[in-house]
Design an enzyme around this catalytic site. Structure first.
Site, PDB file in Angstrom:
ATOM      1  N   HIS A 299      -1.003   9.329   5.716  1.00 37.97           N
ATOM      2  CA  HIS A 299      -0.866   8.877   6.731  1.00 37.97           C
ATOM      3  C   HIS A 299       0.185   9.652   7.624  1.00 37.97           C
ATOM      4  CE1 HIS A 299       1.891   6.511   4.600  1.00 37.97           C
ATOM      5  NE2 HIS A 299       2.803   6.256   5.520  1.00 37.97           N
ATOM      6  N   GLU A 300       1.064  10.343   6.999  1.00 35.86           N
ATOM      7  CA  GLU A 300       2.053  11.229   7.827  1.00 35.86           C
ATOM      8  C   GLU A 300       1.559  12.445   7.870  1.00 35.86           C
ATOM      9  OE1 GLU A 300       6.202   9.607   6.839  1.00 35.86           O
ATOM     10  OE2 GLU A 300       6.330  11.877   6.636  1.00 35.86           O
TER      11      GLU A 300
ATOM     12  N   ARG B 278      -4.412  -2.720  14.766  1.00 33.26           N
ATOM     13  CA  ARG B 278      -3.076  -2.643  14.166  1.00 33.26           C
ATOM     14  C   ARG B 278      -3.466  -2.396  12.505  1.00 33.26           C
ATOM     15  NH1 ARG B 278      -0.774  -8.925  13.983  1.00 33.26           N
ATOM     16  NH2 ARG B 278      -1.131  -8.793  16.223  1.00 33.26           N
TER      17      ARG B 278
ATOM     18  N   CYS C 253      -1.340  -4.720  23.885  1.00 31.94           N
ATOM     19  CA  CYS C 253      -1.153  -3.243  24.395  1.00 31.94           C
ATOM     20  C   CYS C 253      -0.861  -3.361  25.943  1.00 31.94           C
ATOM     21  CB  CYS C 253      -2.456  -2.606  24.459  1.00 31.94           C
ATOM     22  SG  CYS C 253      -2.990  -1.873  22.620  1.00 31.94           S
TER      23      CYS C 253
ATOM     24  N   CYS D 132       5.248   8.611  10.761  1.00 33.85           N
ATOM     25  CA  CYS D 132       5.587   7.310   9.928  1.00 33.85           C
ATOM     26  C   CYS D 132       7.066   7.288   9.782  1.00 33.85           C
ATOM     27  CB  CYS D 132       4.891   7.148   8.670  1.00 33.85           C
ATOM     28  SG  CYS D 132       5.425   5.855   7.914  1.00 33.85           S
TER      29      CYS D 132
ATOM     30  N   CYS E 253       4.712   9.565   1.907  1.00 31.68           N
ATOM     31  CA  CYS E 253       5.483   8.362   2.229  1.00 31.68           C
ATOM     32  C   CYS E 253       5.301   7.431   1.088  1.00 31.68           C
ATOM     33  CB  CYS E 253       5.065   7.846   3.441  1.00 31.68           C
ATOM     34  SG  CYS E 253       5.693   6.186   3.815  1.00 31.68           S
ATOM     35  N   HIS E 254       6.429   6.475   0.964  1.00 25.54           N
ATOM     36  CA  HIS E 254       6.474   5.572  -0.278  1.00 25.54           C
ATOM     37  C   HIS E 254       5.104   4.715  -0.069  1.00 25.54           C
ATOM     38  CE1 HIS E 254      10.484   5.336  -2.098  1.00 25.54           C
ATOM     39  NE2 HIS E 254       9.636   5.551  -3.179  1.00 25.54           N
ATOM     40  N   THR E 255       4.564   4.593   1.408  1.00 21.97           N
ATOM     41  CA  THR E 255       3.605   3.559   1.327  1.00 21.97           C
ATOM     42  C   THR E 255       2.222   4.273   0.705  1.00 21.97           C
ATOM     43  OG1 THR E 255       4.452   3.218   3.384  1.00 21.97           O
ATOM     44  CG2 THR E 255       2.067   2.228   2.990  1.00 21.97           C
TER      45      THR E 255
ATOM     46  N   CYS F 110      -5.917  -5.060  24.811  1.00 24.34           N
ATOM     47  CA  CYS F 110      -5.686  -6.262  24.356  1.00 24.34           C
ATOM     48  C   CYS F 110      -4.286  -6.533  24.913  1.00 24.34           C
ATOM     49  CB  CYS F 110      -5.579  -6.127  22.805  1.00 24.34           C
ATOM     50  SG  CYS F 110      -4.208  -5.516  22.091  1.00 24.34           S
TER      51      CYS F 110
ATOM     52  N   CYS G 174      -5.324   0.151  21.601  1.00 29.87           N
ATOM     53  CA  CYS G 174      -6.472   0.043  22.178  1.00 29.87           C
ATOM     54  C   CYS G 174      -6.357   0.220  23.661  1.00 29.87           C
ATOM     55  CB  CYS G 174      -6.934  -1.309  21.738  1.00 29.87           C
ATOM     56  SG  CYS G 174      -6.773  -2.526  22.275  1.00 29.87           S
TER      57      CYS G 174
ATOM     58  N   CYS H  68      -1.374  -4.063  18.389  1.00 27.19           N
ATOM     59  CA  CYS H  68      -2.547  -4.141  19.007  1.00 27.19           C
ATOM     60  C   CYS H  68      -3.436  -4.888  18.010  1.00 27.19           C
ATOM     61  CB  CYS H  68      -2.959  -2.608  18.922  1.00 27.19           C
ATOM     62  SG  CYS H  68      -4.851  -2.561  19.439  1.00 27.19           S
TER      63      CYS H  68
ATOM     64  N   ARG I 154      11.506  13.699   2.193  1.00 25.61           N
ATOM     65  CA  ARG I 154      10.201  14.002   2.437  1.00 25.61           C
ATOM     66  C   ARG I 154       9.610  15.316   1.950  1.00 25.61           C
ATOM     67  NH1 ARG I 154       9.246   9.544   2.970  1.00 25.61           N
ATOM     68  NH2 ARG I 154       8.524   8.648   5.121  1.00 25.61           N
TER      69      ARG I 154
HETATM   70  P1  NAD Z   1      13.327   3.696  -0.493  1.00 28.10           P
HETATM   71  O1  NAD Z   1      12.753   3.215  -1.539  1.00 28.10           O
HETATM   72  O2  NAD Z   1      13.576   5.080  -0.402  1.00 28.10           O
HETATM   73  O3  NAD Z   1      14.740   3.175   0.080  1.00 28.10           O
HETATM   74  C1  NAD Z   1      15.311   1.748  -0.003  1.00 28.10           C
HETATM   75  C2  NAD Z   1      16.579   1.925  -0.509  1.00 28.10           C
HETATM   76  O4  NAD Z   1      17.099   0.413  -0.541  1.00 28.10           O
HETATM   77  C3  NAD Z   1      17.018   2.584  -1.948  1.00 28.10           C
HETATM   78  O5  NAD Z   1      18.015   3.510  -1.875  1.00 28.10           O
HETATM   79  C4  NAD Z   1      17.490   1.366  -2.781  1.00 28.10           C
HETATM   80  O6  NAD Z   1      18.638   1.476  -3.696  1.00 28.10           O
HETATM   81  C5  NAD Z   1      18.097   0.296  -1.683  1.00 28.10           C
HETATM   82  N1  NAD Z   1      18.141  -1.052  -2.016  1.00 28.10           N
HETATM   83  C6  NAD Z   1      17.232  -1.864  -2.767  1.00 28.10           C
HETATM   84  N2  NAD Z   1      17.821  -3.047  -2.848  1.00 28.10           N
HETATM   85  C7  NAD Z   1      18.756  -3.179  -2.354  1.00 28.10           C
HETATM   86  C8  NAD Z   1      19.968  -4.348  -1.806  1.00 28.10           C
HETATM   87  N3  NAD Z   1      19.561  -5.500  -2.480  1.00 28.10           N
HETATM   88  N4  NAD Z   1      20.925  -3.825  -1.167  1.00 28.10           N
HETATM   89  C9  NAD Z   1      21.160  -2.478  -1.039  1.00 28.10           C
HETATM   90  N5  NAD Z   1      20.199  -1.748  -0.878  1.00 28.10           N
HETATM   91  C10 NAD Z   1      19.014  -1.900  -1.562  1.00 28.10           C
HETATM   92  O7  NAD Z   1      12.386   3.298   0.722  1.00 28.10           O
HETATM   93  P2  NAD Z   1      12.090   3.928   2.226  1.00 28.10           P
HETATM   94  O8  NAD Z   1      11.039   4.637   2.142  1.00 28.10           O
HETATM   95  O9  NAD Z   1      12.941   4.144   3.133  1.00 28.10           O
HETATM   96  O10 NAD Z   1      11.612   2.424   2.950  1.00 28.10           O
HETATM   97  C11 NAD Z   1      12.456   1.394   3.000  1.00 28.10           C
HETATM   98  C12 NAD Z   1      11.548  -0.039   3.380  1.00 28.10           C
HETATM   99  O11 NAD Z   1      11.030   0.375   4.728  1.00 28.10           O
HETATM  100  C13 NAD Z   1      10.571  -0.312   2.492  1.00 28.10           C
HETATM  101  O12 NAD Z   1      10.688  -1.834   2.363  1.00 28.10           O
HETATM  102  C14 NAD Z   1       9.370   0.042   3.263  1.00 28.10           C
HETATM  103  O13 NAD Z   1       8.159  -0.667   2.479  1.00 28.10           O
HETATM  104  C15 NAD Z   1       9.747  -0.242   4.364  1.00 28.10           C
HETATM  105  N6  NAD Z   1       9.016   0.245   5.634  1.00 28.10           N
HETATM  106  C16 NAD Z   1       8.844  -0.720   6.760  1.00 28.10           C
HETATM  107  C17 NAD Z   1       7.674  -0.452   7.727  1.00 28.10           C
HETATM  108  C18 NAD Z   1       7.873  -1.135   8.891  1.00 28.10           C
HETATM  109  O14 NAD Z   1       7.053  -0.832   9.972  1.00 28.10           O
HETATM  110  N7  NAD Z   1       8.482  -2.085   9.029  1.00 28.10           N
HETATM  111  C19 NAD Z   1       7.015   0.951   7.794  1.00 28.10           C
HETATM  112  C20 NAD Z   1       7.256   1.747   6.520  1.00 28.10           C
HETATM  113  C21 NAD Z   1       8.048   1.427   5.549  1.00 28.10           C
HETATM  114 ZN    ZN Z   2      -4.542  -3.248  21.476  1.00 29.24          ZN
END
Ligand code: NAD
Ligand code: ZN
Length: 380
Positions: free
Chosen positions: A70-71, A118, A106, A178, A48-50, A103, A100, A114, A373
């Site tokens: 993590h995935e 968290r 939860c 994830c 994953c990107h993270t 809390c 948990c 959580c 993926r």
């Molecule tokens: P990714 O980089 O594969 O995709 C992001 C897309 O957004 C890209 O295609 C990019 O071209 C586009 N983009 C960037 N700026 C833009 C703009 N101004 N206007 C329009 N499009 C734009 O990323 P991903 O893996 O799909 O993740 C997306 C987001 O979700 C990330 O910020 C990531 O950190 C976040 N995320 C959130 C959670 C959560 O629970 N909130 C969990 C995991 C990831």
């Molecule tokens: Zn909890």
């Protein structure tokens, strides 16, 4: 009881020794699970990107040496003291955030934040004794997000493990732990588009495409994909995206373009970019009176959300969500069932597969923007 119960297991793990340097396959020792922990044999994990952000450690605290990942999907090998919810042989998905079950969060039906489990991106040890379960010749190797799935065996808190249908193919449902849930949940659990509605999805990466999948299964009739990278558009059609807008093709704000093509704005919008301007556009492009925008992307630490308050007076709603509002242990098993009932398509998210020994290739595919993926198979 398996012969390894209570013993240290020696196995292969891909260790990140330094920021940005290829992972190195090492033999590690994995200690037995302690109180409220389980040891899991990982069968499949995906990138994953993270993982990449924390491996690069640009703008993140560097914690090395570390086992990322993590995935994933796997099978419980043994359990520690006081574990009653899981037993050896259970098929499970480890999750980067937890439940948990005691809390305030939860116990609340609304929250999945959580207090105890968290997400914590800086912690590299187990909560129980502040120690790592991984070592190489006695030198501790840090955990990542409480999951560290780039190892043949890992130790996870029981509250960060979802027990799932043993018939579910782990090489597919691992993506539910994830990326998929992070995009699908915001649509179906938070935005909740009605049949026939119009939905905008900002950002067409894996998270945004999962958000589009959520709109598709909810019966949205128009799904407008917004991305500054036009090469994302072709692939997005497979995920139910019906129209595309590239903000760079217009000389006015994208929210105005969307208002024009939708007679005043979309019913729901989901922001999956992490870009602050996209977040503001995603809010301002919803219709007066009923429109709801949901923020999912993780913003830069200095970002500030700026909009005219009249947008709120005009009854546009802004929300945000974490892990799609899913409680990991309680809710993920039913998402797996949706896949088993063919209500969800996960295969289209899986663009690559590699053996564990080739894990660094998965990083290349992601960094080149080739993969959504890449599944990493632990057995060669
Ligand atoms: P990714 O980089 O594969 O995709 C992001 C897309 O957004 C890209 O295609 C990019 O071209 C586009 N983009 C960037 N700026 C833009 C703009 N101004 N206007 C329009 N499009 C734009 O990323 P991903 O893996 O799909 O993740 C997306 C987001 O979700 C990330 O910020 C990531 O950190 C976040 N995320 C959130 C959670 C959560 O629970 N909130 C969990 C995991 C990831
Ligand atoms: Zn909890």
């Amino acid at each position: 009881m398996s012969s390894t119960t209570g013993q240290v297991i020696r196995c292969r793990a891909a260790v990140a020794w330094e920021a940005g340097k290829p992972l190195v396959m090492e033999e590690v020792e994995v200690a037995p699970p302690q109180k409220m922990e389980v040891r899991i044999k990982i069968l499949y994990t995906s990138l994953c990107h993270t993982d990449v952000y924390f491996w690069e450690a640009k703008g993140q605290n560097p914690v090395f040496p570390r086992i990322l990942g993590h995935e994933a999907g796997g099978i419980v090998e043994s359990v520690g003291e006081e574990v009653t919810d899981l037993a050896p042989g259970d098929h499970v998905l480890p999750v980067f955030t937890g439940e948990c079950k005691q809390c305030r969060h939860c116990k609340s039906e609304e929250s999945n934040m959580c207090d105890l489990l968290r997400i914590n991106t800086d912690r590299g040890v187990m909560i129980h004794d502040q120690k790592s379960r991984f070592s190489i010749n006695g030198k501790p190797i840090f955990h990542f997000l409480g999951t560290s799935t780039f190892s043949e065996y890992t130790v996870v808190h029981v509250g960060c493990v979802a027990k799932i249908n043993p018939l579910a193919p782990l090489d597919k449902v691992c993506v539910l732990s994830c990326g998929f849930s992070t995009g699908f949940g915001p649509t179906v659990n938070v935005a909740k588009p009605m049949k026939g509605s119009t939905v905008a999805v900002f950002g067409l990466g894996a998270v945004g495409l999962a958000a589009a999948e959520g709109a598709r299964v909810s019966g949205a009739s128009r799904i407008i994909g917004v991305d500054i990278n036009s090469s994302r558009f072709e692939q997005a059609k497979k995920f139910g995206v019906t129209e595309f807008v590239n903000p760079k093709d217009h000389n006015k704000p994208v929210q105005e373009v969307i208002a024009e093509i939708t007679d005043g704005g979309v019913d729901k919008s989901i922001e999956c970019t992490g870009n602050i301007n996209a977040m503001i556009s995603a809010f301002e492009c919803v219709h007066d009176g009923w429109g709801v925008a949901v923020l999912v992307g993780v913003p830069h630490k200095d970002s500030v959300f700026k909009t005219h308050p009249v947008n709120f007076l005009n009854e546009k709603t802004l929300k945000g969500t974490f892990f799609g509002n899913y409680k990991p242990c309680s809710d993920l098993p039913s998402v797996v069932e949706k896949y088993m009932n063919k209500e969800l398509e996960l295969e289209k998210f899986i663009t690559h597969e590699v053996a564990f020994s080739e894990i660094n290739k998965a990083f290349e595919y992601m960094l080149n923007g080739e993969s959504l993926r890449c599944i990493i198979r632990m057995e060669e």
